[in-house]
Design a protein around this motif. Structure first.
Motif, PDB file in Angstrom:
ATOM      1  N   UNK A  94      56.219  48.363  42.474  1.00  0.00           N
ATOM      2  CA  UNK A  94      56.242  46.960  42.513  1.00  0.00           C
ATOM      3  C   UNK A  94      55.689  46.205  43.622  1.00  0.00           C
ATOM      4  N   UNK A  95      54.883  45.044  43.483  1.00  0.00           N
ATOM      5  CA  UNK A  95      54.162  44.466  44.524  1.00  0.00           C
ATOM      6  C   UNK A  95      54.644  43.179  44.882  1.00  0.00           C
ATOM      7  N   UNK A  96      55.562  42.574  44.281  1.00  0.00           N
ATOM      8  CA  UNK A  96      56.097  41.271  44.678  1.00  0.00           C
ATOM      9  C   UNK A  96      57.679  41.217  44.399  1.00  0.00           C
ATOM     10  N   UNK A  97      58.459  40.433  44.863  1.00  0.00           N
ATOM     11  CA  UNK A  97      59.857  40.231  44.886  1.00  0.00           C
ATOM     12  C   UNK A  97      60.132  40.197  43.267  1.00  0.00           C
ATOM     13  N   UNK A  98      59.301  39.392  42.746  1.00  0.00           N
ATOM     14  CA  UNK A  98      59.496  39.280  41.019  1.00  0.00           C
ATOM     15  C   UNK A  98      59.512  40.350  40.398  1.00  0.00           C
ATOM     16  N   UNK A 122      48.792  39.327  34.148  1.00  0.00           N
ATOM     17  CA  UNK A 122      48.556  39.860  35.530  1.00  0.00           C
ATOM     18  C   UNK A 122      49.535  40.134  36.410  1.00  0.00           C
ATOM     19  N   UNK A 123      50.635  39.690  35.733  1.00  0.00           N
ATOM     20  CA  UNK A 123      52.192  40.055  36.419  1.00  0.00           C
ATOM     21  C   UNK A 123      52.655  41.343  36.412  1.00  0.00           C
ATOM     22  N   UNK A 124      52.001  42.151  35.641  1.00  0.00           N
ATOM     23  CA  UNK A 124      52.437  43.569  35.540  1.00  0.00           C
ATOM     24  C   UNK A 124      53.572  43.959  34.533  1.00  0.00           C
ATOM     25  N   UNK A 148      56.151  34.583  37.470  1.00  0.00           N
ATOM     26  CA  UNK A 148      55.403  33.503  37.558  1.00  0.00           C
ATOM     27  C   UNK A 148      53.918  33.905  38.145  1.00  0.00           C
ATOM     28  N   UNK A 149      53.282  32.532  38.713  1.00  0.00           N
ATOM     29  CA  UNK A 149      52.021  33.078  39.120  1.00  0.00           C
ATOM     30  C   UNK A 149      51.975  33.667  40.395  1.00  0.00           C
ATOM     31  N   UNK A 150      53.199  33.502  41.188  1.00  0.00           N
ATOM     32  CA  UNK A 150      53.191  33.934  42.364  1.00  0.00           C
ATOM     33  C   UNK A 150      53.424  35.878  41.987  1.00  0.00           C
ATOM     34  N   UNK A 151      53.483  36.337  41.050  1.00  0.00           N
ATOM     35  CA  UNK A 151      53.848  37.612  40.923  1.00  0.00           C
ATOM     36  C   UNK A 151      52.345  38.328  40.224  1.00  0.00           C
TER      37      UNK A 151
END
Length: 338
Positions: free
Chosen positions: A111-115, A136-138, A294-297
């Motif tokens: 996993x590459x983000x907290x989300x 694109x959020x996986x 979200x977009x952050x992920x």
């Protein structure tokens, strides 16, 4: 004013700075600082203390991750820089990529983000998980990775991947070939993920044994799916009836993941999305989790994140304008009723 981020390992310094100093340039743009290698590590110069502090925090986090053997990608650098710039301190400090499985080449999938880390955690905890978020959020890839891991550990006997074959501007009837040839393009993202994670030879072998099934949602009707890891992809394009049909297929010892992007519904305008309706109806049901990405992920090219954010801003502005617009009668006059 300046500060040195002390790093003993020159290889870690280079990885933190990035290829041709790309990571350093990203941090410099966000915080109006100057970054350069130093005999003791990395030197940061700034005219404002808050900018200096944020840049140093990002560099220290990247340094710690690199020292643990975690690759420092452009995406990771941008993600942590954005967290610091927008004062998401807990996200910056608490971030740590989570191991999911090994792909066919023996490389770790993480996993590459907290989300994303939360998404993986919820899939592991719950028999049914809904993941809603932009492209694109996986969503799909991480679900397939968990399915492959469960299959390898013999926690499930089968992997079943399905999605509605909804036409997005094209017509299935005009495509050449038989039914399988017509639906294959809709299944291609699922094929690609499985082959990347299992390897083509292993994927084909399990497919021939019916241990892996990739098929349109319509093929799920009338079945009971026991001891399986089942993924419904592109669920925003299901009708409420299809969603109910799918969820009631779940058998014993099975795990289900439903993924979708509610901003990309390809259904006719008059038909409700089964995913959006399920979100309203099933909130609060025991053993069922909803994860909002979200977009952050987004873990594709950073420009994808900016494109999504621009569309979200446009949609919000359009909604505000729509709410401000006075209601009218059929004749086009303002509705003066109390």
């Amino acid at each position: 004013m300046e500060q040195v981020v002390r790093i003993d390992n020159s290889k870690v310094v280079q990885e933190v700075l990035g290829s041709v100093n790309r990571n350093a340039r990203t941090i410099e743009r966000h915080f109006n600082v100057e970054i350069e290698p130093d005999a003791a590590g990395i030197r940061v110069s700034a005219s404002r203390l808050p900018d200096l502090t944020k840049a140093v925090n990002v560099l220290e986090k990247l340094s710690n991750l690199s020292a643990e053997g975690i690759p420092i990608s452009d995406q990771l650098s941008s993600y942590l820089t954005d967290a610091a710039a927008n004062e998401r301190e807990a996200e910056l400090v608490g971030y740590h990529p989570g191991w999911v499985c090994l792909n066919a080449k023996g490389k770790p999938v993480m996993s590459k983000t907290q989300g994303q880390a939360n998404y993986v955690s919820q899939m592991r905890k719950h028999p049914v998980t809904f993941a809603i978020g932009p492209a694109g959020t996986g969503k799909t890839y991480l679900a397939v990775a968990l399915a492959v891991q469960a299959f390898r550990k013999h926690e499930v006997d089968r992997i079943i991947l399905t999605r509605p074959a909804v036409e997005a501007g094209e017509r299935l009837g005009f495509l050449p070939g038989d039914l399988q040839n017509k639906v294959d393009p809709y299944m291609r993202p699922l094929y690609d993920a499985l082959q990347d994670l299992m390897g083509t030879e292993q994927y084909i072998k399990n497919l021939e044994k019916s241990l892996i099934e990739v098929s349109p949602l319509a093929y799920m009707r009338g079945r009971t799916l026991d001891n399986s890891f089942i993924i419904l992809d592109e669920a925003q394009n299901t009708t409420p009836e299809q969603m109910k049909m799918f969820l009631t297929r779940i058998g014993f010892d099975s795990k289900v993941v439903v993924t979708g992007d509610v901003t990309q519904v390809d259904l006719p305008r008059q038909i409700r999305s089964g995913l959006m309706e399920a979100k309203r109806i099933l909130k609060g049901v025991d053993d069922l989790a909803f994860v909002e990405l979200t977009a952050r992920d987004v873990v594709r090219n950073p420009i994808v994140q900016r494109i999504i954010q621009a569309y979200e801003k446009h949609d919000q502005q359009s909604q505000v304008r729509s709410e401000r617009r006075p209601s009218t009668t059929k004749r086009g006059h303002r509705d003066k009723r109390n």
